[in-house]
Design a protein around this motif. Structure first.
Motif, PDB file in Angstrom:
ATOM      1  N   UNK A  25       1.432  -5.135   8.232  1.00  0.00           N
ATOM      2  CA  UNK A  25       0.227  -5.970   8.287  1.00  0.00           C
ATOM      3  C   UNK A  25      -0.069  -6.613   6.934  1.00  0.00           C
ATOM      4  N   UNK A  26       0.096  -5.846   5.866  1.00  0.00           N
ATOM      5  CA  UNK A  26      -0.143  -6.380   4.524  1.00  0.00           C
ATOM      6  C   UNK A  26       0.837  -7.503   4.197  1.00  0.00           C
ATOM      7  N   UNK A  27       2.095  -7.305   4.565  1.00  0.00           N
ATOM      8  CA  UNK A  27       3.117  -8.302   4.259  1.00  0.00           C
ATOM      9  C   UNK A  27       2.898  -9.586   5.049  1.00  0.00           C
TER      10      UNK A  27
ATOM     11  N   UNK B  98      11.461  -5.051   2.809  1.00  0.00           N
ATOM     12  CA  UNK B  98      10.157  -5.430   2.253  1.00  0.00           C
ATOM     13  C   UNK B  98      10.311  -6.193   0.937  1.00  0.00           C
ATOM     14  N   UNK B  99      11.227  -5.733   0.088  1.00  0.00           N
ATOM     15  CA  UNK B  99      11.459  -6.420  -1.189  1.00  0.00           C
ATOM     16  C   UNK B  99      12.018  -7.823  -0.966  1.00  0.00           C
ATOM     17  N   UNK B 100      12.984  -7.934  -0.073  1.00  0.00           N
ATOM     18  CA  UNK B 100      13.590  -9.242   0.195  1.00  0.00           C
ATOM     19  C   UNK B 100      12.548 -10.189   0.789  1.00  0.00           C
ATOM     20  N   UNK B 101      11.717  -9.674   1.684  1.00  0.00           N
ATOM     21  CA  UNK B 101      10.660 -10.489   2.294  1.00  0.00           C
ATOM     22  C   UNK B 101       9.713 -11.031   1.222  1.00  0.00           C
ATOM     23  N   UNK B 102       9.245 -10.154   0.344  1.00  0.00           N
ATOM     24  CA  UNK B 102       8.349 -10.592  -0.728  1.00  0.00           C
ATOM     25  C   UNK B 102       9.052 -11.567  -1.666  1.00  0.00           C
TER      26      UNK B 102
ATOM     27  N   UNK C  65       7.772  -5.474  11.704  1.00  0.00           N
ATOM     28  CA  UNK C  65       6.865  -5.046  12.771  1.00  0.00           C
ATOM     29  C   UNK C  65       7.292  -3.704  13.362  1.00  0.00           C
ATOM     30  N   UNK C  66       8.587  -3.483  13.414  1.00  0.00           N
ATOM     31  CA  UNK C  66       9.111  -2.269  14.042  1.00  0.00           C
ATOM     32  C   UNK C  66       9.181  -1.089  13.083  1.00  0.00           C
ATOM     33  N   UNK C  67       9.392  -1.366  11.787  1.00  0.00           N
ATOM     34  CA  UNK C  67       9.754  -0.268  10.885  1.00  0.00           C
ATOM     35  C   UNK C  67       8.888  -0.101   9.643  1.00  0.00           C
ATOM     36  N   UNK C  68       8.113  -1.099   9.271  1.00  0.00           N
ATOM     37  CA  UNK C  68       7.443  -1.041   7.969  1.00  0.00           C
ATOM     38  C   UNK C  68       5.985  -0.611   8.071  1.00  0.00           C
TER      39      UNK C  68
ATOM     40  N   UNK D  24       0.830  -1.203   0.000  1.00  0.00           N
ATOM     41  CA  UNK D  24       0.000   0.000   0.000  1.00  0.00           C
ATOM     42  C   UNK D  24       0.865   1.254   0.000  1.00  0.00           C
ATOM     43  N   UNK D  25       1.968   1.193   0.745  1.00  0.00           N
ATOM     44  CA  UNK D  25       2.885   2.326   0.819  1.00  0.00           C
ATOM     45  C   UNK D  25       4.056   2.070  -0.122  1.00  0.00           C
ATOM     46  N   UNK D  26       4.340   2.985  -1.048  1.00  0.00           N
ATOM     47  CA  UNK D  26       5.390   2.749  -2.049  1.00  0.00           C
ATOM     48  C   UNK D  26       6.783   2.702  -1.428  1.00  0.00           C
TER      49      UNK D  26
END
Length: 418
Positions: A234-236, A198-202, A227-230, A152-154
Motif C-alpha cells: 500500500x505504501x509503495x 521493492x527496491x527495483x520498484x522504488x 500486491x501478492x507478497x509485499x 514501513x517494513x524493513x
C-alpha cells in the motif's frame, strides 16, 4: 611481459591483456600456448603444483613497476573494446581483483555505469556482478542510492537485495535495453524482482527523467508481485500514485495493472482480488477516477462492490454510465450478468425445490442493474440484447418471488449482506 616485446604499455594494451586473462582464466597448465612477439611458443610451467589461473596480483604489480605513471582509470575506460567479455564467476573474480589492486572502486564505477560502444561486454560485467554480489555489490558503491524512507517494513539485509540499491545500476540497465538487448535485460530484472522487488520498484519511480517501454513493462510486472507478497504494498502504490513526475503515465500504468491483476484471477480468486483493489483505490482516494474509465467487467464489478460497501450510489452511477457510453455499457452489463448470475439464462425454476433453483448472489445489486437496463430498452438497437434483457428480467422476478418477501421497486428481493 618482456617476452611480448612491448616497449610501451599503453592503457589500451593493458586493458586488452586484462581482457584476455579473464577469458582464459582456467586450464592454463594444459595445452596452453602463448606466443611472444617473434612467434616463439612460450611454455607454461606444467609442474604438478603449478597454478591453473593467472596470478592477477603479480600482473598488477608488474604493470605498476614497468609503468609507474599508468592511469588505471584510463585502463578501465579502454575495457570498452570489441572482445571484452566477463563470462562467469571466475572471470569476475580476476577482473575485480585486478581493479581493486589498481584503484578504488569509486574512481571507476562511473565508467561502468556510463555508455559503452561494446554494450554486450558492459552487460556481461554488470550481469555477473548482479549474479555474484559477494564478489562485487553495486549497493556498496552507488553514486545515487535508491531512497527507502517510505518503507514501513524493513528489507532483508542481504547482498542479493542491496546490490539493487543503486539508481545508477537500474538506469544503466534501462539504457542498455534500448540498444537491442531488451530480452536479456528483462530477464536480469525478472531475477532481481524475485528478491529485491521493492527496491527495483522504488528505483524505477525515482528515475524521474526516464520513461521507456521496459520501465513501464517492469512496473506492470512488479505491481501484482507487490500486491501478492509485499507488506509495503500500500505504501509503495501510494508513493507511485502521488509521484510529482510522470504522473499521468504512472497513474495509468497503476490502474491498468490493477485491472489486469483482477482479470488474470480465476473465479474463486477474483472477488478476493477485487476487495484488495477496492481497499487500495480507497486508500489512494482514486475510486472516482478508476470508475470513470472505459466500461468493462472489472469496472462494473468494482462499482457493484463499492456500492455494497457503501462507497457508491449504484443506480445513479449506472444511469450516468448508460448516458455516457450507451450500448457499449449495455453490452458490458449483459456480460457481467451472464457471469455473475448465470441462473438468469436458464429455464426459470417452478419452486424452491426445483433442481434449477439456486439463489442469486448479491441479488439486490443484480436487481438494480436489471432495473437500469430495463429503462434503457427503448434506446437499444441490438436485437439480441433486446430479447435477452426481458428474459433476464422475467427470470429474475421469479427468483425474487421464490427467494424473498421484501418488496423493492415492484419486485420481491432479498437484501444480501456483502
Amino acid at each position: 611481459l618482456v617476452h611480448f616485446g612491448l616497449q610501451e604499455l599503453k592503457p589500451s594494451t593493458i586493458a586488452r591483456m586484462l581482457s584476455i586473462m579473464i577469458k582464459t582464466h582456467s586450464g592454463l597448465t594444459e595445452n596452453t600456448h602463448i606466443y611472444n612477439s617473434d612467434g616463439t611458443d612460450i611454455s607454461i610451467n606444467n609442474e604438478k603444483n603449478a597454478l591453473q589461473t593467472w596470478n592477477i596480483d603479480t600482473f598488477v604489480l608488474a604493470i605498476n613497476d614497468l609503468v609507474p605513471t599508468v592511469n588505471w582509470k584510463d585502463v578501465v575506460k579502454e575495457l570498452d573494446h570489441p572482445g571484452f567479455l566477463v563470462s562467469d564467476r571466475q572471470a569476475l573474480v580476476l577482473l575485480v581483483t585486478a581493479l581493486r589492486r589498481a584503484l578504488p572502486v569509486e574512481l571507476y564505477i562511473d565508467l561502468l555505469y556510463g555508455k559503452w560502444n561494446n554494450v554486450e561486454g558492459q552487460l556481461s560485467w554488470v550481469t555477473q556482478a548482479i549474479r555474484y554480489p559477494d564478489i562485487f555489490c553495486f549497493g556498496d558503491h552507488p553514486a545515487h542510492p535508491v531512497l527507502i524512507d517510505c518503507l514501513k517494513h524493513p528489507l532483508d539485509d542481504t547482498k542479493e537485495i542491496w546490490t539493487w540499491r543503486s539508481l545508477n545500476l537500474i538506469e544503466c540497465l534501462l539504457r542498455m535495453a534500448d540498444t537491442g538487448l531488451y530480452p536479456t535485460v528483462l530477464d536480469i530484472f525478472r531475477r532481481g524482482i524475485q528478491r529485491a522487488g521493492e527496491l527495483i520498484f522504488l528505483g524505477l519511480l525515482q528515475l524521474t527523467s526516464i520513461w521507456t517501454t521496459l520501465k513501464q513493462d517492469l512496473l506492470l510486472l512488479l505491481i501484482p508481485t507487490l500486491l501478492s507478497n509485499s507488506p509495503n504494498a500500500n505504501l509503495l502504490l501510494n508513493y507511485m500514485w502521488n509521484s510529482q513526475h510522470q504522473t499521468t503515465s504512472l497513474r495509468t500504468t497503476l490502474l491498468t495493472s490493477l485491472a489486469d491483476w483482477y482479470n488474470r484471477a480465476n473465479d474463486n480468486e477474483q472477488q478476493t482480488r477485487l476487495s484488495r483493489v477496492l481497499e487500495i483505490v480507497q486508500d489512494l482516494k482514486t475510486l472516482p477516477t478508476l470508475l470513470g474509465a472505459q466500461p468493462m467487467t472489472f469496472i462494473l464489478d468494482l462499482a457493484c462492490l463499492a456500492s455494497r460497501r457503501g462507497y457508491l450510489k449504484l443506480d445513479k452511477w449506472l444511469s450516468d454510465k448508460l448516458r455516457e457510453h450507451q450500448e457499449l455499457f449495455v453490452q458490458t452489463s449483459i456480460q457481467y450478468l451472464r457471469k455473475k448470475a448465470p441462473q438468469l439464462l436458464l429455464p426459470p425454476p417452478l419452486s424452491k425445490d426445483d433442481i434449477n433453483f439456486k439463489p442469486i448472489s448479491n441479488a439486490e445489486t443484480i436487481n438494480v442493474l436489471l432495473t437500469v437496463l430495463q429503462l434503457a430498452l427503448s434506446s437499444i438497437t441490438n436485437k439480441d440484447l433486446i430479447q435477452e434483457i426481458p428474459t433476464m428480467l422475467s427470470t429474475a422476478k421469479i427468483f425474487n418471488t421464490l427467494s424473498s418477501s421484501t418488496t423493492i421497486a415492484g419486485t420481491t428481493t432479498t437484501t444480501t449482506t456483502t
